[in-house]
Each structure stands twice: as C-alpha cells, then as structure tokens.
Design a protein around this motif. Structure first.
Motif, PDB file in Angstrom:
ATOM      1  N   LYS A 189      31.846 172.453  14.900  1.00  0.00           N
ATOM      2  CA  LYS A 189      31.496 172.629  16.312  1.00  0.00           C
ATOM      3  C   LYS A 189      30.705 173.909  16.501  1.00  0.00           C
ATOM      4  O   LYS A 189      30.943 174.904  15.848  1.00  0.00           O
ATOM      5  CB  LYS A 189      32.754 172.666  17.173  1.00  0.00           C
ATOM      6  CG  LYS A 189      33.438 171.331  17.249  1.00  0.00           C
ATOM      7  CD  LYS A 189      34.513 171.326  18.279  1.00  0.00           C
ATOM      8  CE  LYS A 189      35.136 169.942  18.300  1.00  0.00           C
ATOM      9  NZ  LYS A 189      36.108 169.806  19.342  1.00  0.00           N
ATOM     10  N   LEU A 190      29.771 173.843  17.418  1.00  0.00           N
ATOM     11  CA  LEU A 190      28.908 174.967  17.732  1.00  0.00           C
ATOM     12  C   LEU A 190      28.973 175.188  19.237  1.00  0.00           C
ATOM     13  O   LEU A 190      28.720 174.269  20.015  1.00  0.00           O
ATOM     14  CB  LEU A 190      27.481 174.613  17.300  1.00  0.00           C
ATOM     15  CG  LEU A 190      26.435 175.686  17.223  1.00  0.00           C
ATOM     16  CD1 LEU A 190      26.827 176.755  16.197  1.00  0.00           C
ATOM     17  CD2 LEU A 190      25.108 175.073  16.810  1.00  0.00           C
ATOM     18  N   ARG A 191      29.361 176.379  19.655  1.00  0.00           N
ATOM     19  CA  ARG A 191      29.414 176.714  21.085  1.00  0.00           C
ATOM     20  C   ARG A 191      28.021 177.136  21.545  1.00  0.00           C
ATOM     21  O   ARG A 191      27.334 177.868  20.838  1.00  0.00           O
ATOM     22  CB  ARG A 191      30.412 177.837  21.336  1.00  0.00           C
ATOM     23  CG  ARG A 191      31.855 177.434  21.076  1.00  0.00           C
ATOM     24  CD  ARG A 191      32.821 178.588  21.296  1.00  0.00           C
ATOM     25  NE  ARG A 191      32.445 179.849  20.679  1.00  0.00           N
ATOM     26  CZ  ARG A 191      32.599 180.160  19.388  1.00  0.00           C
ATOM     27  NH1 ARG A 191      33.105 179.289  18.564  1.00  0.00           N
ATOM     28  NH2 ARG A 191      32.231 181.338  18.935  1.00  0.00           N
ATOM     29  N   TYR A 192      27.641 176.679  22.725  1.00  0.00           N
ATOM     30  CA  TYR A 192      26.343 177.077  23.254  1.00  0.00           C
ATOM     31  C   TYR A 192      26.453 177.551  24.692  1.00  0.00           C
ATOM     32  O   TYR A 192      27.387 177.212  25.408  1.00  0.00           O
ATOM     33  CB  TYR A 192      25.322 175.937  23.157  1.00  0.00           C
ATOM     34  CG  TYR A 192      25.527 174.797  24.123  1.00  0.00           C
ATOM     35  CD1 TYR A 192      25.037 174.871  25.430  1.00  0.00           C
ATOM     36  CD2 TYR A 192      26.186 173.638  23.737  1.00  0.00           C
ATOM     37  CE1 TYR A 192      25.221 173.831  26.321  1.00  0.00           C
ATOM     38  CE2 TYR A 192      26.372 172.592  24.616  1.00  0.00           C
ATOM     39  CZ  TYR A 192      25.887 172.693  25.909  1.00  0.00           C
ATOM     40  OH  TYR A 192      26.069 171.660  26.788  1.00  0.00           O
ATOM     41  N   ARG A 193      25.478 178.349  25.075  1.00  0.00           N
ATOM     42  CA  ARG A 193      25.287 178.755  26.468  1.00  0.00           C
ATOM     43  C   ARG A 193      23.818 178.508  26.778  1.00  0.00           C
ATOM     44  O   ARG A 193      22.937 178.916  26.020  1.00  0.00           O
ATOM     45  CB  ARG A 193      25.627 180.227  26.664  1.00  0.00           C
ATOM     46  CG  ARG A 193      25.443 180.680  28.102  1.00  0.00           C
ATOM     47  CD  ARG A 193      25.855 182.124  28.273  1.00  0.00           C
ATOM     48  NE  ARG A 193      25.676 182.527  29.659  1.00  0.00           N
ATOM     49  CZ  ARG A 193      25.579 183.794  30.050  1.00  0.00           C
ATOM     50  NH1 ARG A 193      25.658 184.771  29.148  1.00  0.00           N
ATOM     51  NH2 ARG A 193      25.417 184.086  31.311  1.00  0.00           N
ATOM     52  N   LEU A 194      23.559 177.848  27.866  1.00  0.00           N
ATOM     53  CA  LEU A 194      22.219 177.480  28.297  1.00  0.00           C
ATOM     54  C   LEU A 194      22.015 178.115  29.667  1.00  0.00           C
ATOM     55  O   LEU A 194      22.713 177.787  30.621  1.00  0.00           O
ATOM     56  CB  LEU A 194      22.138 175.960  28.381  1.00  0.00           C
ATOM     57  CG  LEU A 194      20.832 175.293  28.740  1.00  0.00           C
ATOM     58  CD1 LEU A 194      19.781 175.561  27.670  1.00  0.00           C
ATOM     59  CD2 LEU A 194      21.047 173.797  28.889  1.00  0.00           C
ATOM     60  N   LYS A 195      21.078 179.066  29.738  1.00  0.00           N
ATOM     61  CA  LYS A 195      20.871 179.830  30.969  1.00  0.00           C
ATOM     62  C   LYS A 195      19.384 179.846  31.293  1.00  0.00           C
ATOM     63  O   LYS A 195      18.562 180.101  30.413  1.00  0.00           O
ATOM     64  CB  LYS A 195      21.378 181.250  30.776  1.00  0.00           C
ATOM     65  CG  LYS A 195      21.256 182.124  31.999  1.00  0.00           C
ATOM     66  CD  LYS A 195      21.815 183.507  31.731  1.00  0.00           C
ATOM     67  CE  LYS A 195      21.665 184.372  32.965  1.00  0.00           C
ATOM     68  NZ  LYS A 195      22.183 185.715  32.751  1.00  0.00           N
ATOM     69  N   GLY A 196      19.035 179.554  32.560  1.00  0.00           N
ATOM     70  CA  GLY A 196      17.626 179.574  32.921  1.00  0.00           C
ATOM     71  C   GLY A 196      17.366 179.125  34.331  1.00  0.00           C
ATOM     72  O   GLY A 196      18.227 179.220  35.204  1.00  0.00           O
TER      73      GLY A 196
ATOM     74  N   THR B  95      13.461 176.858  43.248  1.00  0.00           N
ATOM     75  CA  THR B  95      13.960 177.043  41.884  1.00  0.00           C
ATOM     76  C   THR B  95      15.462 176.811  41.871  1.00  0.00           C
ATOM     77  O   THR B  95      16.163 177.064  42.847  1.00  0.00           O
ATOM     78  CB  THR B  95      13.649 178.447  41.333  1.00  0.00           C
ATOM     79  OG1 THR B  95      14.225 179.411  42.187  1.00  0.00           O
ATOM     80  CG2 THR B  95      12.152 178.675  41.226  1.00  0.00           C
ATOM     81  N   ILE B  96      15.932 176.334  40.715  1.00  0.00           N
ATOM     82  CA  ILE B  96      17.350 176.038  40.526  1.00  0.00           C
ATOM     83  C   ILE B  96      17.851 176.875  39.355  1.00  0.00           C
ATOM     84  O   ILE B  96      17.593 176.543  38.195  1.00  0.00           O
ATOM     85  CB  ILE B  96      17.575 174.544  40.216  1.00  0.00           C
ATOM     86  CG1 ILE B  96      16.944 173.661  41.288  1.00  0.00           C
ATOM     87  CG2 ILE B  96      19.061 174.256  40.052  1.00  0.00           C
ATOM     88  CD1 ILE B  96      16.859 172.192  40.896  1.00  0.00           C
ATOM     89  N   PRO B  97      18.552 177.977  39.609  1.00  0.00           N
ATOM     90  CA  PRO B  97      19.128 178.734  38.495  1.00  0.00           C
ATOM     91  C   PRO B  97      20.330 177.977  37.922  1.00  0.00           C
ATOM     92  O   PRO B  97      21.045 177.284  38.648  1.00  0.00           O
ATOM     93  CB  PRO B  97      19.558 180.053  39.144  1.00  0.00           C
ATOM     94  CG  PRO B  97      19.697 179.757  40.589  1.00  0.00           C
ATOM     95  CD  PRO B  97      18.817 178.586  40.899  1.00  0.00           C
ATOM     96  N   PHE B  98      20.522 178.095  36.597  1.00  0.00           N
ATOM     97  CA  PHE B  98      21.677 177.444  35.974  1.00  0.00           C
ATOM     98  C   PHE B  98      22.202 178.304  34.844  1.00  0.00           C
ATOM     99  O   PHE B  98      21.489 179.110  34.254  1.00  0.00           O
ATOM    100  CB  PHE B  98      21.344 176.026  35.494  1.00  0.00           C
ATOM    101  CG  PHE B  98      20.228 175.964  34.477  1.00  0.00           C
ATOM    102  CD1 PHE B  98      20.491 176.069  33.122  1.00  0.00           C
ATOM    103  CD2 PHE B  98      18.916 175.799  34.883  1.00  0.00           C
ATOM    104  CE1 PHE B  98      19.466 176.006  32.192  1.00  0.00           C
ATOM    105  CE2 PHE B  98      17.882 175.733  33.962  1.00  0.00           C
ATOM    106  CZ  PHE B  98      18.160 175.833  32.613  1.00  0.00           C
ATOM    107  N   ASP B  99      23.478 178.139  34.551  1.00  0.00           N
ATOM    108  CA  ASP B  99      24.166 178.854  33.470  1.00  0.00           C
ATOM    109  C   ASP B  99      25.313 177.952  33.032  1.00  0.00           C
ATOM    110  O   ASP B  99      26.343 177.876  33.691  1.00  0.00           O
ATOM    111  CB  ASP B  99      24.672 180.210  33.963  1.00  0.00           C
ATOM    112  CG  ASP B  99      25.169 181.103  32.833  1.00  0.00           C
ATOM    113  OD1 ASP B  99      25.379 180.595  31.706  1.00  0.00           O
ATOM    114  OD2 ASP B  99      25.350 182.306  33.086  1.00  0.00           O
ATOM    115  N   GLU B 100      25.111 177.221  31.951  1.00  0.00           N
ATOM    116  CA  GLU B 100      26.075 176.219  31.482  1.00  0.00           C
ATOM    117  C   GLU B 100      26.546 176.562  30.074  1.00  0.00           C
ATOM    118  O   GLU B 100      25.801 177.140  29.286  1.00  0.00           O
ATOM    119  CB  GLU B 100      25.430 174.829  31.458  1.00  0.00           C
ATOM    120  CG  GLU B 100      24.848 174.373  32.766  1.00  0.00           C
ATOM    121  CD  GLU B 100      25.874 173.816  33.728  1.00  0.00           C
ATOM    122  OE1 GLU B 100      27.018 173.560  33.320  1.00  0.00           O
ATOM    123  OE2 GLU B 100      25.511 173.638  34.903  1.00  0.00           O
ATOM    124  N   SER B 101      27.751 176.176  29.767  1.00  0.00           N
ATOM    125  CA  SER B 101      28.320 176.357  28.422  1.00  0.00           C
ATOM    126  C   SER B 101      28.887 175.033  27.951  1.00  0.00           C
ATOM    127  O   SER B 101      29.270 174.190  28.752  1.00  0.00           O
ATOM    128  CB  SER B 101      29.423 177.409  28.444  1.00  0.00           C
ATOM    129  OG  SER B 101      28.915 178.651  28.828  1.00  0.00           O
TER     130      SER B 101
END
Length: 149
Positions: free
Chosen positions: A112-119, A130-136
């Motif tokens: 398993k690989l943990r990720y964070r996606l922010k943008g 614009t739609i800010p996002f910060d997901e894990s």
C-alpha cells in the motif's frame, strides 16, 4: 463599477456548491530519464452536486508516503454529470530526488502507498471559479489473489 460586478459574478461558486472529491485511480510511468521522470496519472473526479460540473483544467501536487513526489497539470476539459464521476489523465513530473526517495521507501513487501493530492481545479460551468482540493487516500498494489484458508 460594472466591470468589477461582472468579474465578481463570473468568479463565484454556485449556491449550495459541494466540493467534488478528487482521487488517484492509476499511476503509470511515461518517460523515465536520469534527471526527470514523467508519469501519466488517472484522476477520478466525483461530482456530489445536483448540476453538471464542467472543468477545463487542473493543477496539483502529489505526496507519496508523506514525501513530495511531483507536480502535475492537465488542460483536459471534462463535464461531470450530476451525482456522477469522470476520469481525466494528467501528466506528473518528478525530479531525481523525489523519485529516489520513493524508491527507497518502497520495499518488496510494501503493498500500500499513501497519497495526498492537493491543488486546484478550474471550473467553467455552471460558472467560472476555482475549486481548491486536498484529498488523501491509499493505493493498493497487492494484486495477488487472496490466500485460501
């Protein structure tokens, strides 16, 4: 004064807007060179709103296992139907340092690989904003069939 009002009206989120969910569906190597690596990343965007959502671009950063991996963007336009999801493909570029850090972290036993996606995503419908996002989340690399008991 009219120009300010027009610009403000075009850049506001619709009433009762819920932020879409963004997630990584797949990462595949595209071009691996000594000092720069490029990956194709499939992103899933889920629209929880009661209206179609048009997105004409996205810009983001990916962290893997709490370490910066790379930056990505896409100018792909997509319309996500209400209460539905769509996929987009984006290119992520990482430097040698980020790539080597991730290779050191991963071991043969890691599944398993943990990720964070922010943008930010750039909406064009129902209005421009614009739609800010910060997901894990986690990506599971364990492709073996479950062991029998």
């Amino acid at each position: 004064m009219l120009i300010v009002a027009a610009v403000t009206a075009c850049s506001t989120m619709p009433k009762d807007f819920e932020t879409p969910k963004f997630g990584i569906a797949d990462i595949a190597p595209k071009d691996v060179a000594v000092f720069e690596q490029r990956f194709d990343v499939q992103l899933r965007i889920q629209n929880p709103n009661n209206f179609d959502l048009g997105i004409n671009g996205i810009r983001f950063q990916i962290d893997l296992n709490e370490k910066e991996f790379g930056n990505g963007m896409s100018g792909q336009a997509v319309t996500i139907p209400r209460f539905s999801s769509e996929m987009i493909t984006a290119e992520v570029i990482t430097g040698l340092g980020g790539f080597l850090r991730q290779m050191q972290e991963m071991s043969a036993s890691a599944t398993k690989l943990r990720y964070r996606l922010k943008g930010k995503a750039f909406a064009q419908a129902p209005s421009n904003f614009t739609i800010p996002f910060d997901e894990s989340g986690e990506i599971d690399f364990n492709l073996a069939p479950p062991a029998e008991k």
